[in-house]
Each structure stands twice: as structure tokens, then as C-alpha cells.
Design an enzyme around this catalytic site. Structure first.
Site, mmCIF file in Angstrom:
data_model
loop_
_atom_site.group_PDB
_atom_site.id
_atom_site.type_symbol
_atom_site.label_atom_id
_atom_site.label_comp_id
_atom_site.label_asym_id
_atom_site.label_seq_id
_atom_site.Cartn_x
_atom_site.Cartn_y
_atom_site.Cartn_z
ATOM 1 C CE LYS A 100 -3.861 1.995 2.670
ATOM 2 N NZ LYS A 100 -4.716 1.797 3.869
ATOM 3 C CB SER A 181 -7.702 3.665 2.818
ATOM 4 O OG SER A 181 -7.155 2.933 3.878
ATOM 5 C CB SER A 205 -8.433 0.508 5.673
ATOM 6 O OG SER A 205 -9.146 1.718 5.708
#
Length: 517
Positions: A100, A181, A205
Site C-alpha cells: 500500500k 483505503s 481498511s
């Protein structure tokens, strides 16, 4: 045929390309199957990495799952191939991983949390979890897209959107949300653009995008994995965990990234007592449901219309659990659940606003090079680049409100006290009184319960609704409950076998072909 460069055409043609080499099937490949192929000499890390780079080139124009690929990925793969087999100490050796975009790497990759404001910034060191991946011999393939600033810039911004990455798309139903996210990490692994990924979670998330993209996500106990070198929102709630296609893959990644880190000393030291001797792989048991007491939170969670598809699916799953020896404790409720789910009333939001500023400023000030050194610099950048950052459309109200906070004061300390009380009187009390091994909830509906106490959870694919949109089932527990959660999740996964590959909206594309678009 018109539009020869359309993402749909590119994707359609790619379906006819080779997805195997020397009999090895790339699609849905697991860490274990890849290692077997490595050991048999029918696959190399370079070949695997080249395949995923090709997948990214083909699929990313449609899905926007990857924000940047690592220019050194192939050289890392070559190095992995050249390592003597006797020195390969981890099953992640030679395995490509996507991170990420809020997880720092000290290499040629940017780390920007999806924002243009941090393009060109240079981290002084790898994030703690990245260093552990490198030590394991993994190949850092690139950075996954994400909701900009971990979905904290402003309310109302679509999940999966960032100025750098564009709008991430759900590979099952392109118009559906990819959710939360860590969306790019979930999209990429669901679409076979990488073997495994890392995500981060404050509140939902990892669990939510795993649910909506039909993959497995492990949200570890806070502190089990280091947050050093990661742009987080709240040290109380933030954790780094794997998002993968199978429970076993996620467990292999988890095992590689847990442990002490002097740069996140307090949290990782406290949580280190939960790391089991012998690691986590020992809990991948087909009979893992046997004897487990599972609490079913009905009210406000499994409140589906009578006779609906989801009600039928979950009732069938409960039947599977019982047949495999689990004891289901039904119709349970958590005290003060309405307060827990309202972040303004619980104090969760007030704490997140204050801590986001504190910890972002600390992260930015530690960078070797950065165009932004503070939250205020980020706000100013957005104001100066309103078109690129879509400021008129999406605003940045949360960033502005966070900037107006001033550390830990009465309001924030009161919020911490309130959250502690909600945890003690809520999940902790319920699980102890009912002697539960886990609570069971649909999708990401329990994310706030798990978030405020730093508790772990595992999301496993559970089904697909009438429109083809995936949904998951979440097993959550108290701090350090990872071993029993892994047993439960793995046994359920093996019994139910729900996950199927996405079709990327191919039906829509076939319609386009007929009409000549």
C-alpha cells in the site's frame, strides 16, 4: 472494430495469452505452489515477476490497482533466483509483493499516501514490515493504489480514489465500490496482478476491501506488526496486515512481518507476547472449527430481509460451521454498540483527528527529502493544485479540522478513557462471559468494534450477491487471538471454498463488441 486501445479490448485479448509455463498455472497461484515450482525448476522468480508486470500493464488501465511499479523488481527477482537454495529461509523468497502506498520504501519508489504532495519524497529507511519482507527474500513489485490519505482527506470521496492513482475499480463489478483505503491491495491480488499484498487498517481498511473483492484479509492485533515508516492515522488503532487470495498465503505473510521494532518499540514489545512459539503456520488446520465457540452477533449485523440471498448464504455457512464441530452461540449483542458505531459519540473521531496530525508531522519531518514537511504543507499544496487534487469536487475538510487540533488535551484524553470503557464493557465482557473464541459478523460490519480496541480480525470470502458483488465473513477476537482465528478462518475457507476469479465486467465488453463500440 473501433477503440483498439480501450482497456476492455486490451483485457479481452489478454485472456487468450498464455497463463502457464512448463505446466505451472499463474492464475490463483499460491505461495506454496510457487515454491514447489521453484524447487522443481519449472519456474523462476523472474518469470513470475514478468508475468505480474504484464498483468499490471494489461489490467491497470481498467482497474487502477497499482500506483507505481518498482524499476528494480526484475533485478530483485534475479537476485532471488541466484540465491543458493540452502540460504532461502522463507516461503516468501522470490515472491512478488505489492505494498500500500503509505508504506515507505527506501528505493526508487515513491511513498505518497496517494497524494501528489509527496511525489519526490525520500524515506530515510524502509518501513519495519518492508525490511522484514526484504529479509525474507520477497520481491517488492511496487505500490498499490489507495484512498488518498487513508480515506481521511474529506468525507464523501469515493473509496479507492487518489490524485495519483485515479479511481480504483472493483474487478467483479466495475461500478461497485472497492471499499476503503487498502482498496488497491485487494483489487490487485483479487485480479491476479501479484501473489500477495500488504494493507493497513485504522477502521475497516483491510477487512472491507477484502470483503468486497473476494480475498482474505488479516487485520492483526495492534503492535503485532510494526508501524514504523508507515503513514498512519491513529497509533491506538492502526495496524499493517496481509491481503491475499487464501488464508494460508495471508498467514505466510503475517508470519514474516510480525515482531519487535525499536522504532515502534512500545506497541511491538507489548504485542510480542502474543506471537506463538513455532509461528502461525501450525494453525492452518482443516479441523480448526472443531470445539470453537463462535458468537453470532445478530441484531444490527445479520439483519437481512427474510429469505434474501445473503440470509440464505450465511445460514448455510452457519450449518457448515456446526457440521465441522463449532459451537454457535447465537443472538448475541454487544453493549453500547450504537455508541461504538458512532465515531462522534464514542470519541474515535476526535482521537483520530488529533493523532493524524501528530503522526503525519512526525513522519514527514523524518523524511530525508520531501516537498511537504507538515500537514499544513499538504493543505497548502492542495490549495495550490486544486485541479490535480480535485479540490472543488472533493475538498479537504478533515485535513483542515485535523490541523486545528493541538495534540492530546482534555477532549482527546476523555476520548481515550471512553474508548477503553466501551472495549471493557463491550467485546471483552461479551467474549469472556460467553467463553468465545471469536465473534462472527458479515462484511466489515464489526470494523469499529475491532478498531477501538486494537483487536484482530480475519475476513474470508463468503459469497456474491445477485449483482455479482462479493461479500465476506469476518471472524474477530481479542488481542492475541490470531492462532484461534486462523484455525477458524482456514477451516471455514477449506470447507466452503467460495472464492472465484473476477471476470472484469467481460459481459459488458461482449455487449460492446456486438454493438461495435
Amino acid at each position: 472494430m473501433s477503440k483498439p486501445n480501450s482497456p476492455f479490448l486490451h483485457l479481452f485479448l489478454s485472456l487468450f495469452l498464455a497463463t502457464a509455463i512448463n505446466g505451472f498455472q499463474f492464475e490463483e497461484a499460491t505461495v506454496e505452489s510457487i515454491q514447489t515450482a521453484f524447487n522443481q525448476g519449472i519456474l523462476t522468480s523472474r518469470q513470475l515477476t514478468e508475468y505480474y508486470l504484464s498483468q499490471i500493464e494489461t489490467l491497470n488501465p481498467l482497474l487502477h490497482a497499482v500506483i507505481e511499479v518498482n524499476p528494480d523488481a526484475l533485478s530483485q527477482a534475479d537476485q532471488a533466483d541466484q540465491t543458493d537454495p540452502s540460504r532461502r529461509t522463507s516461503v516468501l523468497h522470490g515472491i512478488p509483493v505489492l505494498l500500500k502506498d503509505n508504506i515507505a520504501t527506501k528505493d526508487k519508489l515513491n511513498t505518497t499516501s496517494g497524494s501528489l504532495a509527496l511525489v519526490g519524497s525520500v524515506a530515510p529507511r524502509d518501513a519495519g514490515v518492508v525490511q522484514r519482507l526484504r529479509d525474507a527474500g520477497a520481491v517488492i513489485l511496487g505500490k498499490a493504489s489507495m484512498s488518498e490519505w487513508c480515506n481521511f482527506r474529506a468525507k464523501g470521496i469515493p473509496a479507492g480514489w487518489s490524485a495519483r492513482g485515479g479511481q480504483g475499480k472493483n474487478p467483479y463489478v466495475l461500478s461497485a465500490t472497492p471499499c476503503s483505503s487498502s482498496s488497491g491491495s485487494a483489487i490487485a491480488v483479487a485480479a491476479n496482478m501479484v501473489t500477495v499484498t500488504l494493507g493497513t487498517e485504522t477502521d475497516g481498511s483491510i477487512i472491507c476491501p477484502s470483503s468486497f473483492n473476494s480475498v482474505v484479509g488479516i487485520k492483526p492485533t495492534v503492535g503485532l506488526t510494526s508501524r514504523s515508516g508507515v503513514m498512519i492515522i491513529s497509533p491506538r488503532m492502526d495496524t499493517i496486515g496481509p491481503i491475499c487470495r487464501t488464508v494460508s498465503d495471508a498467514v505466510h505473510v503475517l508470519e514474516a512481518i510480525v515482531g519487535n521494532d525499536p522504532l515502534d518499540a512500545e506497541a511491538t514489545t507489548d504485542a510480542s507476547v502474543y506471537i506463538p512459539e513455532g509461528g502461525y503456520k501450525q494453525f492452518l488446520k482443516n479441523e480448526g472449527l472443531r470445539g470453537k465457540r463462535l458468537g453470532i452477533l445478530r441484531k444490527g449485523f445479520f439483519s437481512f430481509p427474510k429469505g434474501s440471498l445473503k440470509e440464505q448464504v450465511f445460514e448455510e455457512h452457519f450449518k457448515i460451521m456446526r457440521e465441522r464441530g463449532a459451537v454457535l452461540v447465537d443472538d448475541l449483542e454487544i453493549a453500547n454498540i450504537n455508541i461504538i458505531r458512532n465515531s462522534n459519540h464514542s470519541g474515535e473521531w476526535a482521537l483520530m483527528q488529533a493523532e493524524f496530525k501528530l503522526f503525519l508531522n512526525a513522519y514527514l519531518s523524518d523524511l530525508s527529502v520531501s516537498p511537504a514537511r507538515s500537514l499544513q504543507d499538504v493543505i497548502d499544496f492542495n490549495n495550490n493544485h486544486p485541479i490535480e487534487e480535485k479540490l472543488d469536487e472533493f475538498s479537504q475538510t478533515n485535513l483542515i479540522e485535523s490541523q486545528q487540533t493541538d495534540g492530546y488535551g482534555y477532549k482527546e484524553n476523555q476520548a481515550i478513557s471512553n474508548l477503553n470503557q466501551l472495549c471493557e464493557e463491550g467485546l471483552e465482557k461479551l467474549m469472556k462471559e460467553q467463553k468465545l473464541d471469536a465473534i462472527v459478523t458479515p462484511g466489515a460490519s464489526a470494523s469499529s468494534i475491532l478498531a477501538i480496541g486494537g483487536y484482530p480480525g480475519i475476513s474470508v470470502p463468503a459469497g456474491y450477491d445477485s449483482d455479482g458483488i462479493p461479500f465476506g465473513i469476518c471472524f474477530g477476537g481479542l488481542k492475541g487471538f490470531e492462532p484461534r482465528l486462523i484455525e477458524i478462518a482456514f477451516a471455514f475457507e477449506q470447507a466452503a471454498r467460495i472464492r472465484k476469479q473476477p471476470n472484469f465486467g467481460i459481459k459488458l465488453f461482449e455487449d460492446d463488441l456486438v454493438s461495435g463500440i
